[in-house]
Design a protein around this motif. Structure first.
Motif, PDB file in Angstrom:
ATOM      1  N   ARG A  31      42.704  36.193  30.802  1.00  0.00           N
ATOM      2  CA  ARG A  31      42.960  35.599  32.115  1.00  0.00           C
ATOM      3  C   ARG A  31      43.952  36.462  32.896  1.00  0.00           C
ATOM      4  O   ARG A  31      43.756  36.731  34.076  1.00  0.00           O
ATOM      5  CB  ARG A  31      43.487  34.176  31.962  1.00  0.00           C
ATOM      6  CG  ARG A  31      43.754  33.520  33.303  1.00  0.00           C
ATOM      7  CD  ARG A  31      43.813  32.010  33.200  1.00  0.00           C
ATOM      8  NE  ARG A  31      43.915  31.393  34.486  1.00  0.00           N
ATOM      9  CZ  ARG A  31      42.925  31.243  35.354  1.00  0.00           C
ATOM     10  NH1 ARG A  31      41.719  31.675  35.045  1.00  0.00           N
ATOM     11  NH2 ARG A  31      43.110  30.674  36.517  1.00  0.00           N
ATOM     12  N   LEU A  32      45.013  36.894  32.233  1.00  0.00           N
ATOM     13  CA  LEU A  32      46.002  37.764  32.878  1.00  0.00           C
ATOM     14  C   LEU A  32      45.367  39.088  33.319  1.00  0.00           C
ATOM     15  O   LEU A  32      45.672  39.599  34.406  1.00  0.00           O
ATOM     16  CB  LEU A  32      47.180  38.024  31.939  1.00  0.00           C
ATOM     17  CG  LEU A  32      48.067  36.812  31.628  1.00  0.00           C
ATOM     18  CD1 LEU A  32      49.027  37.142  30.494  1.00  0.00           C
ATOM     19  CD2 LEU A  32      48.820  36.354  32.864  1.00  0.00           C
ATOM     20  N   LEU A  33      44.485  39.628  32.488  1.00  0.00           N
ATOM     21  CA  LEU A  33      43.771  40.863  32.854  1.00  0.00           C
ATOM     22  C   LEU A  33      42.890  40.645  34.078  1.00  0.00           C
ATOM     23  O   LEU A  33      42.831  41.495  34.971  1.00  0.00           O
ATOM     24  CB  LEU A  33      42.884  41.329  31.691  1.00  0.00           C
ATOM     25  CG  LEU A  33      43.502  42.236  30.665  1.00  0.00           C
ATOM     26  CD1 LEU A  33      42.555  42.415  29.497  1.00  0.00           C
ATOM     27  CD2 LEU A  33      43.880  43.560  31.252  1.00  0.00           C
ATOM     28  N   GLY A  34      42.217  39.508  34.112  1.00  0.00           N
ATOM     29  CA  GLY A  34      41.383  39.178  35.265  1.00  0.00           C
ATOM     30  C   GLY A  34      42.206  39.079  36.535  1.00  0.00           C
ATOM     31  O   GLY A  34      41.803  39.574  37.590  1.00  0.00           O
ATOM     32  N   GLU A  35      43.376  38.452  36.435  1.00  0.00           N
ATOM     33  CA  GLU A  35      44.262  38.344  37.592  1.00  0.00           C
ATOM     34  C   GLU A  35      44.765  39.719  38.033  1.00  0.00           C
ATOM     35  O   GLU A  35      44.850  40.004  39.227  1.00  0.00           O
ATOM     36  CB  GLU A  35      45.427  37.409  37.271  1.00  0.00           C
ATOM     37  CG  GLU A  35      44.990  35.963  37.104  1.00  0.00           C
ATOM     38  CD  GLU A  35      46.064  35.061  36.546  1.00  0.00           C
ATOM     39  OE1 GLU A  35      47.161  35.557  36.163  1.00  0.00           O
ATOM     40  OE2 GLU A  35      45.817  33.834  36.480  1.00  0.00           O
ATOM     41  N   TRP A  36      45.079  40.571  37.059  1.00  0.00           N
ATOM     42  CA  TRP A  36      45.534  41.937  37.353  1.00  0.00           C
ATOM     43  C   TRP A  36      44.444  42.713  38.096  1.00  0.00           C
ATOM     44  O   TRP A  36      44.706  43.351  39.117  1.00  0.00           O
ATOM     45  CB  TRP A  36      45.906  42.623  36.030  1.00  0.00           C
ATOM     46  CG  TRP A  36      46.115  44.093  36.110  1.00  0.00           C
ATOM     47  CD1 TRP A  36      47.244  44.740  36.529  1.00  0.00           C
ATOM     48  CD2 TRP A  36      45.172  45.109  35.764  1.00  0.00           C
ATOM     49  NE1 TRP A  36      47.061  46.099  36.455  1.00  0.00           N
ATOM     50  CE2 TRP A  36      45.784  46.349  35.986  1.00  0.00           C
ATOM     51  CE3 TRP A  36      43.867  45.094  35.279  1.00  0.00           C
ATOM     52  CZ2 TRP A  36      45.154  47.571  35.739  1.00  0.00           C
ATOM     53  CZ3 TRP A  36      43.237  46.298  35.038  1.00  0.00           C
ATOM     54  CH2 TRP A  36      43.876  47.511  35.272  1.00  0.00           C
ATOM     55  N   THR A  48      40.220  35.088  42.848  1.00  0.00           N
ATOM     56  CA  THR A  48      40.995  35.534  41.680  1.00  0.00           C
ATOM     57  C   THR A  48      40.821  34.560  40.527  1.00  0.00           C
ATOM     58  O   THR A  48      40.598  34.970  39.384  1.00  0.00           O
ATOM     59  CB  THR A  48      42.488  35.670  42.044  1.00  0.00           C
ATOM     60  OG1 THR A  48      42.624  36.714  43.017  1.00  0.00           O
ATOM     61  CG2 THR A  48      43.340  35.998  40.828  1.00  0.00           C
ATOM     62  N   ASP A  49      40.915  33.273  40.817  1.00  0.00           N
ATOM     63  CA  ASP A  49      40.752  32.261  39.777  1.00  0.00           C
ATOM     64  C   ASP A  49      39.362  32.341  39.150  1.00  0.00           C
ATOM     65  O   ASP A  49      39.223  32.337  37.924  1.00  0.00           O
ATOM     66  CB  ASP A  49      40.998  30.872  40.361  1.00  0.00           C
ATOM     67  CG  ASP A  49      40.998  29.803  39.287  1.00  0.00           C
ATOM     68  OD1 ASP A  49      41.757  29.939  38.307  1.00  0.00           O
ATOM     69  OD2 ASP A  49      40.236  28.826  39.435  1.00  0.00           O
ATOM     70  N   ALA A  50      38.340  32.445  39.979  1.00  0.00           N
ATOM     71  CA  ALA A  50      36.964  32.537  39.473  1.00  0.00           C
ATOM     72  C   ALA A  50      36.766  33.826  38.674  1.00  0.00           C
ATOM     73  O   ALA A  50      36.113  33.815  37.621  1.00  0.00           O
ATOM     74  CB  ALA A  50      35.973  32.478  40.632  1.00  0.00           C
ATOM     75  N   TYR A  51      37.344  34.914  39.163  1.00  0.00           N
ATOM     76  CA  TYR A  51      37.187  36.192  38.460  1.00  0.00           C
ATOM     77  C   TYR A  51      37.897  36.164  37.104  1.00  0.00           C
ATOM     78  O   TYR A  51      37.355  36.640  36.100  1.00  0.00           O
ATOM     79  CB  TYR A  51      37.710  37.351  39.316  1.00  0.00           C
ATOM     80  CG  TYR A  51      37.445  38.678  38.665  1.00  0.00           C
ATOM     81  CD1 TYR A  51      36.152  39.204  38.628  1.00  0.00           C
ATOM     82  CD2 TYR A  51      38.460  39.389  38.039  1.00  0.00           C
ATOM     83  CE1 TYR A  51      35.892  40.401  37.993  1.00  0.00           C
ATOM     84  CE2 TYR A  51      38.205  40.592  37.407  1.00  0.00           C
ATOM     85  CZ  TYR A  51      36.922  41.095  37.384  1.00  0.00           C
ATOM     86  OH  TYR A  51      36.661  42.280  36.745  1.00  0.00           O
ATOM     87  N   ALA A  52      39.097  35.595  37.061  1.00  0.00           N
ATOM     88  CA  ALA A  52      39.832  35.504  35.796  1.00  0.00           C
ATOM     89  C   ALA A  52      39.030  34.705  34.766  1.00  0.00           C
ATOM     90  O   ALA A  52      38.963  35.078  33.593  1.00  0.00           O
ATOM     91  CB  ALA A  52      41.204  34.886  36.024  1.00  0.00           C
ATOM     92  N   LYS A  53      38.402  33.621  35.223  1.00  0.00           N
ATOM     93  CA  LYS A  53      37.555  32.829  34.316  1.00  0.00           C
ATOM     94  C   LYS A  53      36.355  33.645  33.832  1.00  0.00           C
ATOM     95  O   LYS A  53      35.957  33.548  32.666  1.00  0.00           O
ATOM     96  CB  LYS A  53      37.084  31.558  35.016  1.00  0.00           C
ATOM     97  CG  LYS A  53      38.188  30.543  35.214  1.00  0.00           C
ATOM     98  CD  LYS A  53      37.711  29.340  35.989  1.00  0.00           C
ATOM     99  CE  LYS A  53      38.860  28.375  36.260  1.00  0.00           C
ATOM    100  NZ  LYS A  53      38.450  27.263  37.116  1.00  0.00           N
ATOM    101  N   LYS A  95      49.189  43.119  28.818  1.00  0.00           N
ATOM    102  CA  LYS A  95      48.855  41.706  28.989  1.00  0.00           C
ATOM    103  C   LYS A  95      48.807  40.976  27.649  1.00  0.00           C
ATOM    104  O   LYS A  95      49.078  39.779  27.584  1.00  0.00           O
ATOM    105  CB  LYS A  95      47.528  41.530  29.735  1.00  0.00           C
ATOM    106  CG  LYS A  95      47.538  42.117  31.134  1.00  0.00           C
ATOM    107  CD  LYS A  95      48.661  41.565  31.989  1.00  0.00           C
ATOM    108  CE  LYS A  95      48.683  42.197  33.361  1.00  0.00           C
ATOM    109  NZ  LYS A  95      49.856  41.849  34.147  1.00  0.00           N
ATOM    110  N   THR A  96      48.499  41.683  26.572  1.00  0.00           N
ATOM    111  CA  THR A  96      48.550  41.077  25.238  1.00  0.00           C
ATOM    112  C   THR A  96      49.980  40.674  24.921  1.00  0.00           C
ATOM    113  O   THR A  96      50.234  39.553  24.461  1.00  0.00           O
ATOM    114  CB  THR A  96      48.011  42.040  24.165  1.00  0.00           C
ATOM    115  OG1 THR A  96      46.643  42.350  24.451  1.00  0.00           O
ATOM    116  CG2 THR A  96      48.122  41.444  22.769  1.00  0.00           C
ATOM    117  N   ALA A  97      50.915  41.584  25.171  1.00  0.00           N
ATOM    118  CA  ALA A  97      52.323  41.287  24.914  1.00  0.00           C
ATOM    119  C   ALA A  97      52.802  40.138  25.802  1.00  0.00           C
ATOM    120  O   ALA A  97      53.511  39.232  25.341  1.00  0.00           O
ATOM    121  CB  ALA A  97      53.170  42.536  25.148  1.00  0.00           C
ATOM    122  N   GLU A  98      52.390  40.149  27.062  1.00  0.00           N
ATOM    123  CA  GLU A  98      52.788  39.085  27.987  1.00  0.00           C
ATOM    124  C   GLU A  98      52.211  37.740  27.553  1.00  0.00           C
ATOM    125  O   GLU A  98      52.912  36.714  27.571  1.00  0.00           O
ATOM    126  CB  GLU A  98      52.315  39.424  29.407  1.00  0.00           C
ATOM    127  CG  GLU A  98      52.792  38.462  30.453  1.00  0.00           C
ATOM    128  CD  GLU A  98      52.363  38.861  31.858  1.00  0.00           C
ATOM    129  OE1 GLU A  98      52.335  37.964  32.721  1.00  0.00           O
ATOM    130  OE2 GLU A  98      52.060  40.047  32.099  1.00  0.00           O
TER     131      GLU A  98
END
Length: 108
Positions: A31-36, A48-53, A95-98
């Motif tokens: 999800r964080l990667l999608g937002e990035w 952004t929300d749809a893309y993260a999903k 993003k894994t660490a985050e």
């Protein structure tokens, strides 16, 4: 024999918990990667929300991270954003660490 059975059940329960935690961290990372990636593509908050999903869903195509990397690389390239696999892999590691930090903070 009962002591052995109890130990075996405890190990199985721990394994199941560990797998669930890893699944949640990976889903959060995706999800964080999608937002990035959405931010780099200049998407609206709704997009952004749809893309993260969609990025989270992409991870179910095959085992490992290659399906997510392929999706991000393809989508960013289609949006005329030059990016290398190395940059995507670096973002994946960050993003894994985050995601791990967020999960730990949530649990405490």
């Amino acid at each position: 024999m009962s002591q052995f059975d109890d130990r075996e059940r405890a190990f199985e329960a721990k394994f199941a918990r560990d797998q669930e935690v890893q699944f949640r961290i990976t889903a959060r990372r995706n999800r964080l990667l999608g937002e990035w990636a959405a931010e780099r593509m200049g998407l609206t908050p709704e997009e952004t929300d749809a893309y993260a999903k969609a990025v989270v869903q992409a991870d179910f195509e095959e085992a490992g991270d290659e399906d997510v990397i392929r999706k991000l690389a393809g989508d960013l390239t289609a949006a005329s954003i030059e990016i290398s696999d190395a940059e995507i892999r670096e973002a994946l590691n960050q993003k894994t660490a985050e995601a791990r930090r967020q999960f730990i903070d949530k649990e405490n």
